[in-house]
Write a protein that holds these residues in place. Structure first.
Motif, short mmCIF file in Angstrom:
data_model
loop_
_atom_site.label_atom_id
_atom_site.label_comp_id
_atom_site.label_asym_id
_atom_site.label_seq_id
_atom_site.Cartn_x
_atom_site.Cartn_y
_atom_site.Cartn_z
N HIS A 318 35.54 36.11 37.36
CA HIS A 318 36.00 34.46 37.07
C HIS A 318 36.92 34.44 35.87
N ASP A 319 36.83 35.40 35.20
CA ASP A 319 37.95 35.46 33.79
C ASP A 319 39.06 36.27 34.19
N ASN A 320 39.23 37.44 34.60
CA ASN A 320 40.30 37.90 34.92
C ASN A 320 41.10 37.58 36.11
N GLN A 321 40.58 36.90 37.14
CA GLN A 321 41.55 36.31 37.94
C GLN A 321 42.29 35.17 37.61
N ARG A 322 42.05 34.57 36.47
CA ARG A 322 42.78 33.47 35.82
C ARG A 322 43.57 33.99 34.71
N THR A 332 43.22 39.81 43.49
CA THR A 332 42.70 38.77 43.83
C THR A 332 42.81 38.15 45.25
N PHE A 333 41.90 37.15 45.66
CA PHE A 333 41.93 36.45 46.73
C PHE A 333 43.56 36.02 47.15
N ARG A 334 44.38 35.72 46.13
CA ARG A 334 46.00 35.52 46.40
C ARG A 334 46.74 36.41 46.91
N ASP A 335 46.17 37.74 46.63
CA ASP A 335 46.91 39.01 47.38
C ASP A 335 46.06 39.67 48.39
N SER A 336 45.65 38.56 49.33
CA SER A 336 44.46 38.73 50.17
C SER A 336 44.55 40.50 50.88
N ARG A 337 45.66 40.69 51.39
CA ARG A 337 45.47 41.84 52.16
C ARG A 337 45.04 43.12 51.20
N ARG A 338 45.83 43.29 50.20
CA ARG A 338 45.32 44.33 49.36
C ARG A 338 44.01 44.26 48.74
N TYR A 339 43.71 42.81 48.61
CA TYR A 339 42.28 42.48 48.21
C TYR A 339 41.19 43.07 48.75
N LYS A 340 41.49 42.89 50.21
CA LYS A 340 40.49 42.98 51.45
C LYS A 340 40.12 44.68 51.36
N CYS A 403 35.57 31.26 49.29
CA CYS A 403 34.77 32.17 50.17
C CYS A 403 35.02 33.27 50.66
N GLU A 404 35.61 34.29 49.70
CA GLU A 404 35.86 35.57 49.82
C GLU A 404 34.65 36.26 50.44
N HIS A 405 33.53 36.05 50.13
CA HIS A 405 32.14 36.60 50.41
C HIS A 405 32.02 36.44 51.87
N ARG A 406 32.52 35.45 52.66
CA ARG A 406 32.60 35.01 53.94
C ARG A 406 33.93 35.42 54.91
N TRP A 407 34.88 36.47 54.26
CA TRP A 407 35.64 36.99 55.10
C TRP A 407 35.01 38.17 55.81
N ARG A 408 35.46 38.20 57.08
CA ARG A 408 34.79 39.27 58.12
C ARG A 408 35.01 40.86 57.49
N GLN A 409 36.19 41.00 56.95
CA GLN A 409 36.34 42.41 56.31
C GLN A 409 35.50 42.60 55.14
N ILE A 410 35.11 41.65 54.71
CA ILE A 410 34.19 41.99 53.33
C ILE A 410 32.80 41.79 53.65
N TYR A 411 32.30 40.74 54.55
CA TYR A 411 30.80 40.77 54.82
C TYR A 411 30.38 42.02 55.76
N ASN A 412 31.43 42.44 56.75
CA ASN A 412 30.93 43.68 57.61
C ASN A 412 30.98 44.94 56.63
N MET A 413 31.74 44.90 55.37
CA MET A 413 31.63 45.87 54.51
C MET A 413 30.11 46.03 53.79
N VAL A 414 29.80 44.86 53.45
CA VAL A 414 28.52 44.62 52.76
C VAL A 414 27.43 45.41 53.60
N ALA A 415 27.60 45.07 54.98
CA ALA A 415 26.65 45.51 55.92
C ALA A 415 26.63 47.01 55.92
#
Ligand code: AAO
Length: 523
Positions: A318-322, A332-340, A403-415
Motif C-alpha cells: 500500500h505504500d510503494n504503489q503510491r 502495480t495494477f496500473r501496468d496490469s499486463r506486466r503486473y499479472k 480487486c487484483e485478488h479477483r483477477w483470473r490470472q492471479i486467483y488461478n495462480m493462488v490455486a
C-alpha cells in the motif's frame, strides 16, 4: 556427562533458531498458502468476501487495515494514512466497530480464511493538534495525552532518549535515532517501559482472543528487537475455537532493508518473519524488460535475499504503489499486463510466503515526479463513509475497488501454488534472454514469453500425460477448459505457442486443472 548433555539441550532450546520458528508459521488452514491485503475494506465486506470468494478460490487469509481507533484527518480530507495514527486500542474505525470486526473474524474463520491485523504500536498520532478519534476518544498531540488507552507524556520517547533537536528521525544511518526518535513526527512510544509494553500486549491479546491468526507489525524497523522480544513473549496462544491448541500467532514485521542502512532484516527473525521489499524491487525490472528473465534461474536466496521461511513476499504494497515507503518503482495494477506476469511468477515460485495486494483506484497527479494525490483515501460516500465493494458477474469489482485478488490470472495462480506446494523447482528452461519456464515437481509447469517475438517450442513439463487447461487464459470448469489447453505426451513434453502479442504472454498448467480429473484449488 549428563550435565553437559543437559546444558547442550538448554543451549539448543534457547538458540535464536529454536526461538525464531515460533512466530513464523502463517497458521493457514490445510492446503492454503497465500494471503491478500484488502486495503481499507470494511469488515462487513471482508466477511462477505471470505464466504463468496476467498474460501472457494483457495486463499489462506486477509491482511486487514489497522482496526483500532485513529485520528480523524480532515486536511487533506480523510487520507488512507490517518489509520496509521492511533488514538486508542478500541476497535472503531471507518472499516467498522468491535462487533463487526468480531463477526468478520468468525465468519472468515468458518470459511478457513484467516485474519491478520496490521498493528501500529510504534507510535500514536503526529505531534501537535488535538481532537476526537474515530471512536470518540479525546487526544492531544501537544501534551501527549491519549486518555483512551491511557497514555501520557511519561510513555513517549523524548530528549532523554532521542538526540535530534526536533525529536524527528533525519538520519537512517543512526540506529538510535531511527528507533528512539519520531518517524515523520509520529509520537514515538517508549516501548522499553513495562506499562507501555503491557498496554500494547493487552491489545494484541484482545485480538488473539477474538480469533485472529497473526499480525503485521507496522514500522518494526523503528522498534528495538529486544522490546519486540519481550512483547511477543507475553502473547497468548491462538483461540482454540479455530486453531490447534498451542498455536502461536503468525508475525511479519515491516522492516525496509534494501541493504544500504545499518538496521537489518535479520535482527527481527527472532520475533517472526519480515517483509522482503527487495523482492518486488528486483522482480519488477525483470518483468519490465530491464533485466533479463534468464537470471531468475536462482531467484530467492541466490539473489542475496533472506531464507524463504523468514520472509513474506509481494510485488507492491500500500505504500510503494503510491510512492511512499520503500519506493523502488515497483509494478502495480496500473501496468496490469506486466503486473499479472510478475504476480504469476511470484505465485509459481517456491520462495517465501506470498501476499497479493488488493487496491482501490485513485487518479494520479504527478507534480515534479511525485504523485500529489498519494494521500487519497478509499472510495467514499457523501458522508465520507467507505463505499461498499460491489462485485460484478465477471467477478470483477465496482465502486472504485480494483480487486487484483479477483483477477483470473492471479486467483488461478493462488490455486496453482496450493496444488504444487512442497515440490521443488525443476526443469528450468530459458532462451538465454526473456523466455523462461520451469516445473514444480511433477505437479505444475509455467512458461513466460517476454520477448517481442513469438515463443513456439517443445518443453519438458515433468507432468503426467494428458490434457491440461491453461489457467491463465481460462478456467477448468465443468470438466472442460474455457481458455486454451496443453497436451502433455507420455514423455512429459508438450508444445507451447505464445505469441508476443498475447493478452497475457504466459501459460500455466497444473494437476488440479487436468481434463478428466477432479478440479482442485487447495490440497
Ligand atoms: C502523515 C503525513 C506526514 C506527517 C505524519 C504525522 O504524510 O507528513 O508528518 O502523517 O502527522 C503512513 C504514511 C505517512 C503518514 C503516516 C501517518 O506513509 O505519510 O504520515 O502513515 O499517518 C519509513 C518507515 C516505514 C513506513 C514508511 C512509510 O521505515 O515503517 O516510512 N511504513 C509504515 C506504513 C505506512 C505508515 C507508517 C509506517 C507509519 O506502511 O503506511 O505511514 O505508521 C527509507 C527507509 C525506510 C523509510 C523510507 C521512507 O527507504 O529505509 O525505512 O520508510 O525511507 O521514509 C530507497 C532506499 C530505501 C528508502 C527509500 C525511500 O528505495 O533503498 O531504503 O529509497 O527513501
Amino acid at each position: 556427562m549428563m550435565l553437559m548433555v543437559i546444558h547442550l539441550l538448554q543451549l539448543l532450546l534457547l538458540s535464536p533458531e529454536a526461538e525464531s520458528s515460533q512466530f513464523h508459521n502463517p497458521n493457514c488452514a490445510d492446503g492454503r498458502h497465500t494471503i491478500t491485503h484488502l486495503f481499507e475494506w470494511k469488515w462487513s465486506d471482508i466477511a462477505q468476501e471470505c464466504e463468496r470468494f476467498l474460501g472457494p478460490y483457495g486463499y489462506c487469509g486477509v491482511q486487514v487495515s489497522p482496526p483500532n481507533e485513529n485520528r480523524v484527518v480532515t486536511s487533506p480530507n480523510r487520507p488512507w494514512w490517518e489509520r496509521y495514527q492511533p488514538v486508542s486500542y478500541k476497535l472503531v474505525t471507518r472499516s467498522g466497530n468491535d462487533q463487526q470486526f468480531r463477526d468478520m473474524v468468525d465468519r472468515c474463520n468458518r470459511q478457513n480464511i484467516r485474519i491478520y491485523v496490521d498493528v501500529v504500536m510504534n507510535h500514536m498520532t503526529g505531534s501537535g493538534g488535538s481532537g476526537q478519534g474515530t471512536g470518540g476518544s479525546q487526544w492531544d498531540g501537544n501534551s501527549l495525552s491519549f486518555p483512551g488507552v491511557p497514555f501520557s507524556s511519561w510513555d513517549f520517547n523524548d530528549a532523554s532518549t532521542c538526540s535530534t533537536s526536533d525529536l524527528n528521525i533525519h538520519n537512517y544511518q543512526n540506529v538510535q535515532e531511527v528507533r528512539n526518535c519520531r518517524l515523520v513526527s509520529l509520537l514515538d512510544l517508549r516501548l522499553s517501559k513495562d506499562y507501555v509494553r503491557t498496554k500494547v500486549t493487552e491489545y494484541l491479546n484482545y485480538l488473539i482472543d477474538i480469533g485472529v491468526a497473526g499480525f503485521r507489525f507496522d514500522a518494526a524497523k523503528h522498534m528495538w528487537p529486544e522490546d519486540l522480544r519481550v512483547i511477543t513473549g507475553q502473547l497468548k496462544n491462538l483461540n482454540t475455537k479455530y486453531f490447534p491448541s498451542g498455536s502461536k500467532p503468525f508475525i511479519y514485521q515491516e522492516v525496509i532493508d534494501m541493504g544500504n542502512e545499518p538496521i537489518k532484516m535479520s535482527e527481527y527473525f527472532g520475533t517472526g518473519r519480515v517483509t522482503n521489499f527487495i523482492y518486488g524491487a528486483k522482480l519488477s525490472p525483470v518483468f519490465r524488460n530491464q533485466n533479463q528473465a534468464k537470471w531468475l534461474v536462482n531467484w530467492g536466496e541466490g539473489w542475496g535475499m533472506p531464507s524463504s521461511t523468514d520472509v513474506i513476499v509481494f510485488i507492491d504494497n500500500h505504500d510503494n504503489q503510491r510512492g511512499h515507503g520503500a519506493g523502488g518503482a515497483v509494478l502495480t495494477f496500473r501496468d496490469s499486463r506486466r503486473y499479472k506476469m510478475a504476480t504469476a511468477f511470484m505465485l509459481a515460485h517456491p520462495y517465501g510466503f506470498t501476499r497479493v495486494m488488493s487496491s482501490y483506484y485513485w487518479d494520479v497527479n504527478y507534480v515534479n515526479g511525485n504523485d500529489a494525490n498519494d494521500w487519497i483515501g478509499p472510495p467514499t460516500n457523501g458522508d465520507m463513509s467507505i463505499k461498499d465493494v460491489i462485485v460484478n458477474s465477471d467477478l470483477s469489482c465496482g465502486n472504485g475497488w480494483i480487486c487484483e485478488h479477483r483477477w483470473r490470472q492471479i486467483y488461478n495462480m493462488v490455486a496453482f501454488r496450493n496444488v504444487v506446494f512442497g515440490t521443488s523447482l525443476v526443469n528450468w528452461w530459458d532462451n538465454g534472454n526473456y523466455q523462461i519456464a520451469f516445473s514444480r515437481g511433477n505437479k505444475g509447469f509455467i512458461v513466460f514469453n517476454l520477448e517481442s517475438y513469438n515463443l513456439n517450442t517443445r518443453l519438458q513439463t515433468g507432468l503426467p500425460a494428458g490434457q491440461y487447461c491453461d489457467v491463465i487464459s481460462g478456467n477448468y470448469d465443468n470438466g472442460a477448459c474455457t481458455g486454451s489447453s496443453v497436451i502433455v505426451s507420455s514423455d512429459g513434453t508438450a508444445n507451447f505457442y505464445i505469441p508476443a502479442s498475447a493478452e497475457d504472454p504466459m501459460i500455466a498448467i497444473h494437476i488440479g486443472a487436468k481434463v478428466g480429473e477432479p478440479k482442485k484449488v487447495t490440497t
